[in-house]
Structures are given as structure tokens and as C-alpha cells.
Enzyme design. Structure first.
Site, mmCIF file in Angstrom:
data_model
loop_
_atom_site.group_PDB
_atom_site.id
_atom_site.type_symbol
_atom_site.label_atom_id
_atom_site.label_comp_id
_atom_site.label_asym_id
_atom_site.label_seq_id
_atom_site.Cartn_x
_atom_site.Cartn_y
_atom_site.Cartn_z
ATOM 1 N N SER A 262 0.827 -1.206 0.000
ATOM 2 C CA SER A 262 0.000 0.000 0.000
ATOM 3 C C SER A 262 0.860 1.253 0.000
ATOM 4 O O SER A 262 2.073 1.196 0.189
ATOM 5 C CB SER A 262 -0.924 -0.002 1.217
ATOM 6 O OG SER A 262 -0.208 0.455 2.340
ATOM 7 N N LYS A 263 0.197 2.375 -0.200
ATOM 8 C CA LYS A 263 0.905 3.655 -0.240
ATOM 9 C C LYS A 263 1.593 3.936 1.083
ATOM 10 O O LYS A 263 2.582 4.639 1.140
ATOM 11 C CB LYS A 263 -0.084 4.788 -0.545
ATOM 12 C CG LYS A 263 -0.654 4.690 -1.940
ATOM 13 C CD LYS A 263 -1.248 6.003 -2.424
ATOM 14 C CE LYS A 263 -1.581 5.878 -3.906
ATOM 15 N NZ LYS A 263 -1.957 7.113 -4.550
#
Ligand code: GLU
Length: 509
Positions: A262-263
Site C-alpha cells: 500500500s501507499k
């Protein structure tokens, strides 16, 4: 023969581009270039609530840094423009109307509060409310109204959305170039919103309309869009348009394989997940980028290319041209690929050592000036990097491997002193200094030879003497061959280091 392969990368400017997005762009690019087709950049910015200033610029700069070039796009122009959906806004209403006319879509006047209420009721019953063939029969939509009622609502400006009417009790067949054929039952789908009374289309409508108008032949995108595929297929059928071919790329997983990368993972796990550094315009928070962390774009691209695609051989290093040559969607796997930060550094090292010494020296000179305010000559830098580059993964790591070529030791590693500095060391080192004064050709070979034959003739310990001498020259137990070090720093500086070292260590002992 005219080539009608056209692919697009269609990011929404909602923040910085994650490396998963970079990989999607890369696979599109490789596929297009291999086929001699066109690569298009389309900015999907219809959701104004999620618009982030600077994101569009960031996306373009990132892809340019990676060497991914577009044939058409907001900067390049092209015959299918504009390439920003917000500038195509006036197009979409007609397509929404067309679907209403053909009976594939309908107006829904339910308010947000009404729908919320239904969601809560369903939840209390441990169910999920969905707007579908079952529920639409009882809700406030044009399917349950006569024409006059609908007209009245529209004239009075009652807010509405246009929903796609998922056909009842049918199976939807889809084909994907990576996953093969798939079927889903229409009961599992909801009547997605296509258009809103504020004149804005949703992603689904704008995306399909533009893929059609831009004559996209292949839609290559992340697996997270697979659940939208049945709706997209139905939309093409409802419009009576030819479908593009679809390919949904496998997910990038966290290094431990547990879930999607994920970011937020990057800085939490100690590696960048963005190509370039990003400063959030709202929070001011900075996320690190590959570029600023000293990675070469070629290394990042090479690493990403192999996360999901395999060349069918042992080859690991690929230039962009080689990737274009070797790439095929048939060799993209179905299962997620674990991100490997150590392997990424390995790629960087491979690209670093393949630079010529002159190229690497030029990069290091810039680094020295910027971070140390030091100027050395190009010749010195070239010689130094040739000696230490094998030990570095990044240009910024060269300093740790090479500072002693530039700075004389100011202190001496205590552990090494204890181990290597003996009672007879001062006298032996002074003798070596006088020998070094007499080396005629002051280059690595003759210097080393002189020292080594003196050690052998006097039956001294090679390791003992060499390490004591290294201590004086470097201040620690590190660095390449002593002959190489002395050649670079020169005779005078070498002698000075030896004699200063003797003095300092003697006065300390
Ligand atoms: N705008 C979508 C995104 O942000 C595009 C998805 C697609 O390629 O259809 O990923």
C-alpha cells in the site's frame, strides 16, 4: 499495414503515483512499443472531490523519469484529445441519455438520506443493501414512475443520478488475456451510478466512453479493476460498441507476502513506494522517492518489469529496449508478486557498476560538491570510483568507501590500534616510509612490490605489517590495496600520513 494497437494509462490525479501504477504504465508501454502501437496518457479527473493539486504534474514527471514515453497525452497532444477528462465533460451527458433511451439505464431520485436509512436497516439484519434488480422495483426511480412524473422531477431540478440497469438473471461472460474466460451472475452486481445531475460522469461511464472514442484496443490495468469488468462489458454491449481486449495485472504484495503493497507501507517498512519524493500539499508530510534515494530509473524499471512478468530465461538485467523486445502478456502471471527491497538495491548496484568509471566519477563529483562542498579533479574521481565501485549500491555510498582518499585520518580506530599497533611498529613504519621515498615509479604495482619484498626479506608478518600501515594511511581496517591508495593520494601525502600517524599513536600510548 496500419497498426491499430492503442493502449492507455489512465491515472486519477488523487495523489502521488504508487510503484504499482508505474508498473501498469510500464507494461502498457512495453506492450504498445513491442506491437508498434500507440501509448496514450489520459488523466481521469472527473471526481473533483478527490483532486489533489500537483498530482498530475507528479505523474508526468515520474513517468518521464522512468523513460516511459507517450505518443498522445496532455503534454503531447494528439488527434483524440483533449486528454483530460474534465475537459471532455460536455461529452458524457449524451451517452448517459443514450443508455436511458435504449432502456439500459434509468434515473434514480433517492436521496442520500433515504439510501443511508436502507443501508442501516439491512445492516441491522446482518445484510448489505444493494441497489439491484430486486430493490430497484421499490425505490424512487424512473422505472417505477410514469413519464410525466419523471419529467416533473427533471423540470423541478430534483437531484438525481443515472444508474445502469443490470439485466436480471443472466450470466456475463468475460475474457481476460491473463486470466482467460470468466463468468459472473448478474445477481451479484449492483446498478452502478454512471452520471450525476451536477453534470459529472462517474469513472465507469467516462472510462468506457473515452476508451471507445480514443479507439483503445487493449485495456491493461491493475487487478483492483477486475470487479468492474462485468459492468464494463455490459456497457460496451449496451452501447453496441466493439470491446477492447482486457488484461488485469496481478497485485504487488508486501515483502512478507501478506496483502497488497500500500501507499503507506513504504516509509513504514523502510523503502520507497513512490518513484519521486512527494510532499502532501495538505498535511505537508513527505514520502520518500526512488529518485531522491539515489536509485537509477533503469534499475527501478528493470525491477518492476520482473514483478509479475517473467522472460522465460535466467536473464535479469534488461534495458528498456530489451524489455520491449522480450515482453509479452502471455508471460504475465496471475498471482501477486512480492516486492523485494533488497533485490531492488541489487539492481541498482548492477547498474552502478556497469557505468564507465568516467560516468560514475561525473555523478560522484556532483555529489561531492553538493553534500561535502568538495572539489577534486575528474581524474582523481575516476581513479577512486574504479577502485571502490564494487562495494557501493548507490552513488551516496561511495563516500564511506572512499573518504580516506580525500581526507587524511584524524583519528585511528581503537580496536585496530589495539590489535595491530605493536612495540616495534613505529620503527618498522618509519623504515617503510624511507623505502616509499625511494620508489621510482610511484604507482600501485611498484609500491606494493617494494613493501612486500621488504617484509619477505625481513621475515616479518605480511598481515601484521600491512594492517599497521593501513591503519596509518586510512585510520581503520578498510579500503582497497594499499598501493592503489598511495598512488591516488601521492607520495608526499602518503609519507605525511605515515609519519603523522606514528607520532599520534606514539604520543597516545
Ligand atoms: N482512473 C483509473 C485509475 O485510477 C483507471 C482504471 C483503468 O485503467 O480503467 O486507476
Amino acid at each position: 499495414m496500419p497498426n491499430n494497437i492503442r493502449v492507455r494509462f489512465a491515472p486519477s490525479p488523487t495523489g502521488p503515483l504508487h510503484i504499482g501504477g508505474v508498473r501498469t504504465a510500464l507494461y502498457n508501454y512495453l506492450f504498445a512499443k513491442k506491437a508498434g502501437g500507440k501509448m496514450i496518457l489520459r488523466i481521469e479527473d472527473t471526481d473533483q472531490t478527490r483532486f489533489v493539486p500537483g498530482a498530475e504534474q507528479y505523474i508526468m514527471e515520474s513517468l518521464a523519469w522512468c523513460g516511459i514515453q507517450f505518443d498522445e497525452g496532455i503534454a503531447e497532444g494528439g488527434a483524440y484529445g483533449p486528454y483530460r477528462q474534465s475537459e471532455r465533460q460536455s461529452n458524457y451527458a449524451a451517452y448517459s441519455d443514450q443508455l436511458i433511451q435504449s432502456g439500459n439505464a434509468y434515473y434514480a431520485f433517492d436521496t442520500a438520506e433515504e439510501l443511508d436509512e436502507l443501508r442501516k436497516l439491512a445492516e441491522a439484519d446482518k445484510k448489505t443493501f444493494i441497489y439491484n434488480a430486486e430493490t430497484r422495483k421499490t425505490l424512487r426511480n424512473s422505472l417505477n414512475m410514469n413519464d410525466n412524473e419523471v419529467k416533473k422531477h427533471l423540470e423541478e431540478g430534483t437531484p438525481y443520478v443515472v444508474r445502469f440497469m443490470i439485466p436480471e438473471n443472466t450470466s456475463i461472460s468475460m475474457n481476460d488475456l491473463i486470466r482467460g474466460s470468466m463468468t459472473v451472475k448478474s445477481e451479484t452486481l449492483d446498478d452502478k451510478v454512471l452520471f450525476k445531475s451536477d453534470g459529472m460522469p462517474t469513472y465507469h461511464l467516462a472510462n468506457i466512453v473515452d476508451d471507445h472514442l480514443m479507439e483503445i484496443s487493449h485495456v491493461i490495468r491493475g487487478e483492483e479493476w477486475l470487479p468492474s469488468l462485468p459492468l464494463h462489458v455490459l456497457l460496451y454491449e449496451a452501447f453496441g460498441w466493439e470491446k477492447p481486449q482486457f488484461a488485469h495485472l496481478p497485485l504487488l504484495l508486501k515483502p512478507d507476502g501478506n496483502g497488497k503493497l500500500s501507499k503507506r507501507d513504504g516509509d513504514r517498512l523502510g523503502f520507497p513506494v513512490f518513484p519521486l519524493q512527494w510532499k502532501d500539499p495538505k498535511t505537508g508530510e513527505t514520502s520518500s522517492g526512488y529518485r531522491e534515494n539515489g536509485y537509477y530509473p533503469e534499475a527501478m524499471v528493470n525491477m518492476l518489469a520482473l514483478l509479475g512478468w517473467n522472460p522465460g530465461s535466467d536473464q535479469e538485467l534488461f534495458s528498456m529496449d530489451e524489455l520491449i523486445e522480450a515482453f509479452s502478456l502471455e508471460r504475465v502471471g496471475k498471482s501477486g508478486s512480492k516486492f523485494d527491497p533488497e533485490k531492488t538495491k541489487w539492481f541498482n548496484h548492477q547498474y552502478l557498476i556497469r557505468k564507465t568509471d568516467e560516468e560514475l566519477a561525473a555523478e560522484w563529483l556532483v555529489w561531492l560538491k553538493t553534500f561535502k562542498n568538495l572539489d577534486i579533479t575528474a581524474n582523481q574521481a575516476t581513479k577512486i570510483v574504479s577502485l571502490v565501485k564494487e562495494r557501493a549500491q548507490f552513488v551516496h555510498e561511495l563516500w564511506d568507501e572512499a573518504y580516506f582518499f580525500i581526507e587524511a585520518p584524524e583519528s585511528y580506530d581503537e580496536k585496530v590500534v589495539k590489535k595491530r599497533w605493536k612495540a616495534d611498529s613505529p620503527e618498522q613504519m618509519e623504515t617503510l616510509a624511507t623505502l616509499i621515498e625511494t620508489v621510482e615509479d610511484f604507482t600501485a604495482g611498484p609500491i606494493d612490490e617494494k613493501i612486500k619484498s621488504w617484509i619477505t626479506e625481513n621475515e616479518l608478518s605480511m598481515g601484521g605489517i600491512m594492517n599497521a600501515l593501513r591503519l596509518l594511511l586510512v585510520g581503520a581496517a578498510k579500503g582497497p590495496h594499499l598501493g592503489d591508495i598511495m598512488e591516488v593520494i601521492g607520495r608526499e601525502a602518503s609519507l605525511k600520513r605515515i609519519r603523522n600517524g606514528i607520532k599520534t599513536l606514539e604520543s597516545n600510548n
